[in-house]
Design a protein around this motif. Structure first.
Motif, PDB file in Angstrom:
ATOM      1  N   LYS A   1       0.859  -1.182   0.000  1.00  0.00           N
ATOM      2  CA  LYS A   1       0.000   0.000   0.000  1.00  0.00           C
ATOM      3  C   LYS A   1       0.895   1.232   0.000  1.00  0.00           C
ATOM      4  O   LYS A   1       1.822   1.345   0.807  1.00  0.00           O
TER       5      LYS A   1
ATOM      6  N   ASP B   1       0.973   4.997   0.795  1.00  0.00           N
ATOM      7  CA  ASP B   1       0.296   6.103   1.491  1.00  0.00           C
ATOM      8  C   ASP B   1       0.984   7.393   1.053  1.00  0.00           C
ATOM      9  O   ASP B   1       2.075   7.733   1.538  1.00  0.00           O
TER      10      ASP B   1
ATOM     11  N   SER C   1      -1.650  -0.998  -3.839  1.00  0.00           N
ATOM     12  CA  SER C   1      -2.858  -0.310  -3.370  1.00  0.00           C
ATOM     13  C   SER C   1      -2.587   1.184  -3.372  1.00  0.00           C
ATOM     14  O   SER C   1      -1.650   1.666  -2.723  1.00  0.00           O
TER      15      SER C   1
ATOM     16  N   LYS D   1      -8.148   5.470  -4.341  1.00  0.00           N
ATOM     17  CA  LYS D   1      -9.080   4.952  -5.338  1.00  0.00           C
ATOM     18  C   LYS D   1      -9.369   5.915  -6.484  1.00  0.00           C
ATOM     19  O   LYS D   1      -9.824   5.486  -7.545  1.00  0.00           O
TER      20      LYS D   1
ATOM     21  N   GLY E   1     -11.139  -1.378  -2.346  1.00  0.00           N
ATOM     22  CA  GLY E   1     -11.270  -1.699  -0.930  1.00  0.00           C
ATOM     23  C   GLY E   1     -12.212  -0.761  -0.201  1.00  0.00           C
ATOM     24  O   GLY E   1     -12.723   0.207  -0.776  1.00  0.00           O
ATOM     25  N   LYS E   2     -12.425  -1.027   1.089  1.00  0.00           N
ATOM     26  CA  LYS E   2     -13.320  -0.207   1.901  1.00  0.00           C
ATOM     27  C   LYS E   2     -12.572   0.926   2.602  1.00  0.00           C
ATOM     28  O   LYS E   2     -13.191   1.732   3.310  1.00  0.00           O
ATOM     29  N   ASP E   3     -11.260   0.967   2.392  1.00  0.00           N
ATOM     30  CA  ASP E   3     -10.445   1.961   3.087  1.00  0.00           C
ATOM     31  C   ASP E   3     -10.099   3.168   2.214  1.00  0.00           C
ATOM     32  O   ASP E   3      -9.229   3.965   2.561  1.00  0.00           O
ATOM     33  N   GLY E   4     -10.775   3.277   1.050  1.00  0.00           N
ATOM     34  CA  GLY E   4     -10.475   4.391   0.165  1.00  0.00           C
ATOM     35  C   GLY E   4      -9.332   4.115  -0.795  1.00  0.00           C
ATOM     36  O   GLY E   4      -8.912   5.007  -1.530  1.00  0.00           O
ATOM     37  N   TYR E   5      -8.876   2.870  -0.802  1.00  0.00           N
ATOM     38  CA  TYR E   5      -7.790   2.468  -1.701  1.00  0.00           C
ATOM     39  C   TYR E   5      -8.279   1.410  -2.678  1.00  0.00           C
ATOM     40  O   TYR E   5      -9.196   0.632  -2.372  1.00  0.00           O
TER      41      TYR E   5
END
Length: 551
Positions: A56, A58, A188, A191, A207-211
């Motif tokens: 991921k 960030d 990741s 999004k 995903g559900k985390d904004g990614y």
């Protein structure tokens, strides 16, 4: 006097402490280089077959987190191995068959203790890690992560790490001698942004985390430093090229705001370039993974099957002709040069970065060959001769082995002119072309050494080139042809670092007429017309040598 003696004692102590600190620093530096560059038993005990890098990115925190799965074959019995990860990144855990393994770290080297692994067995382990990777100071030369924004303020993020090493951002066996056979790259990213990597897309999962996790699969062997990602707001279009091995898929990714100028700019070069390079070097090496050209937030890099482009859609090198001939302003330097690396650097990869001239010398010569293909042979000669002005001849273009140390930057232009000089010695362009194609076929999808490349050229050319390679590659100086004409006699000899140097060369005593002579380190002489003087003497321009009139 007492105060003076005390001051002198303190100064002496200070100097001694400084010297000790410097010695310790140098020893640490040498140790770190050795751990990074040397092939020890802890590295040769396993052969990498497959990676799954799952991370991921960030962007706000400029951090990375995730894992890399190592699938390998044991080349011998072992209980410990080394992988690599820069020590500013944290190894969270190493998992093998569901259990955490003990490990220790020294600089960027990580040593893992295993239950006994038998030779020939196929196995796997996963490294979980996190942290803030080094941010590039001057990508791609001083590499790391690149965090920029496009003109609209959207994130524009990538990585470049040649020389520095892929372990600057992900855990791997960071040595060029062992290329992974295939790899899944899962990145990741936020999004609302696109993410491109090497190979072919295997879809994405929101995903559900904004990614969104983007999966890219590389179906061919690939060197670690070629693994890259590109995050931004991209426009994407496709095309095909009818190449030697069938239809090659072409994918183009430019920032949406630049796509209108990117399309005609790339269209002008890409297909003519592929036609030229397949003619000279053989089929594009990565039909399975396709060809992608991707706009990047740095100048450019040869990321396999996903070439990084940042030349601002200008001809030449950021609008300049490195050769000064004018021919280099008729094509885009980064498109041509970085794609040339798909053959030399990615298809043919040197085991040690000390031999990087093989990557850069042949690829720099690919620029001259493309110029020849599109503008004629004389133009190609003008170009490669023109880039000589960028050569310093201050150090060897082969580096120090087993220390992850590349040779001098002359490897580009001097390497190209060495290849061009060898072409003159072969004196048969078709034979020369078949040697270039043969190199890519013989060392197809593999790692090699300068010595093996040299030996191949020697064998296929039938020429005695060992001393030629030694002089141009392993010494700073190029050969100097010393000459003197007096009383109807031409005297000549080579001045070289390599003893017994005997490279033939074409010379002229009359404008436009050249003859081949065979100088050695000893004086030779031939009779010439009495009217000929030193001012009439010239070496044929395609031979990269110095000349010197003897006193």
């Amino acid at each position: 006097m007492k105060k003076l003696l005390i001051a002198l004692a303190l100064l002496t102590c200070s100097k001694a402490t400084f010297a000790q600190n410097m010695l310790a620093s140098n020893e640490n530096n040498e140790r770190a280089k050795s751990l990074r560059g040397a092939l020890t038993d802890l590295r040769t005990c396993y052969d990498i077959n497959y990676y799954h890098l799952d991370v991921k990115i960030d962007i706000d925190n400029r951090s990375v987190s995730g894992s890399n799965e190592f699938a390998f074959t044991a080349t011998k019995d072992f209980e410990s191995l080394q992988f690599d990860l820069f020590d500013n990144l944290k190894v969270e855990k190493v998992v093998y068959k569901g259990k955490e393994l003990p490990f220790t770290r020294e600089f960027a080297a990580v040593f893992v203790k295993f239950p006994k692994i038998k030779k020939g067995s196929k196995d796997r382990f996963t490294v979980f890690y996190s942290g803030n990777p080094r941010v590039a100071k001057n990508a791609p030369w001083d590499g790391g992560f690149i965090f920029k924004k496009d003109k609209s303020g959207n994130p524009f993020v990538s990585v470049a790490c040649q020389g520095l090493g892929a372990s600057v951002w992900w855990p791997n066996k960071d040595h060029q001698s062992d290329e992974v056979d295939s790899m899944l790259v899962s990145i990741s990213a936020p999004k609302d942004l696109d993410c491109i990597a090497n190979g072919r897309s295997r879809g994405k999962v929101e995903g559900k985390d904004g990614y969104t996790k983007h999966h890219w699969f590389v179906g061919n062997p690939i060197n670690n430093y070629s693994i890259a990602f590109y995050i931004g707001k991209y426009a994407h279009w496709t095309d095909t090229y009818n190449g030697e091995d069938g239809k090659l898929s072409l994918d183009f990714y430019a920032l949406k705001e630049d796509s209108a100028k990117a399309r005609p700019h790339w269209d002008a070069d890409v297909k003519p370039m592929l036609k030229s390079f397949e003619y000279w070097f053989g089929p594009y090496p990565w039909y399975k993974d396709g060809y992608k050209l991707v706009q990047a937030p740095h100048l450019g890099m040869e990321h396999q099957s996903a070439v990084a482009y940042g030349n601002q859609f200008k001809k030449g090198y950021l609008g300049n002709d490195l050769s000064g001939s004018g021919h280099g302003l008729k094509w885009d330097f980064i498109t041509i040069h970085e794609t040339g690396h798909e053959w030399f650097g990615n298809n043919i990869t040197t085991k040690d970065i000390a031999d990087m001239w093989v990557h850069e010398g042949f690829t720099s010569y690919s620029e001259a060959l493309f110029t020849e293909s599109t503008q004629g042979k004389t133009a190609g000669e003008d170009y490669v001769i023109g880039i000589r002005k960028n050569i310093g001849n201050k150090a060897s273009i082969i580096g120090i082995y087993n220390t992850n140390t590349e040779g001098d930057g002359d490897m580009y232009y001097k390497g190209a002119n060495l290849v061009h000089t060898i072409r003159q010695l072969i004196n048969d362009d078709e034979k020369f072309r078949q040697i270039l194609r043969g190199l890519n076929k013989t060392f197809y999808h593999s790692t090699t050494t300068s010595a093996e490349v040299e030996a191949y050229i020697v064998k296929q050319s039938g020429l005695k080139l060992d001393k030629v390679f030694d002089q141009y590659l392993r010494h700073a100086n190029i050969p100097t042809l010393e000459y003197k004409i007096e009383n109807g006699t031409l005297k000549y000899r080579w001045l070289t670092d390599v003893k017994g140097f005997d490279m033939p060369v074409k010379v002229s005593l009359k404008a436009g007429e050249y003859n081949l002579i065979s100088p050695t380190n000893d004086w030779k002489s031939i009779k010439v017309d009495a009217s000929v003087n030193n001012d009439n003497f010239a070496v044929e321009r395609n031979f990269y040598v110095n000349t010197k009139k003897a006193e």
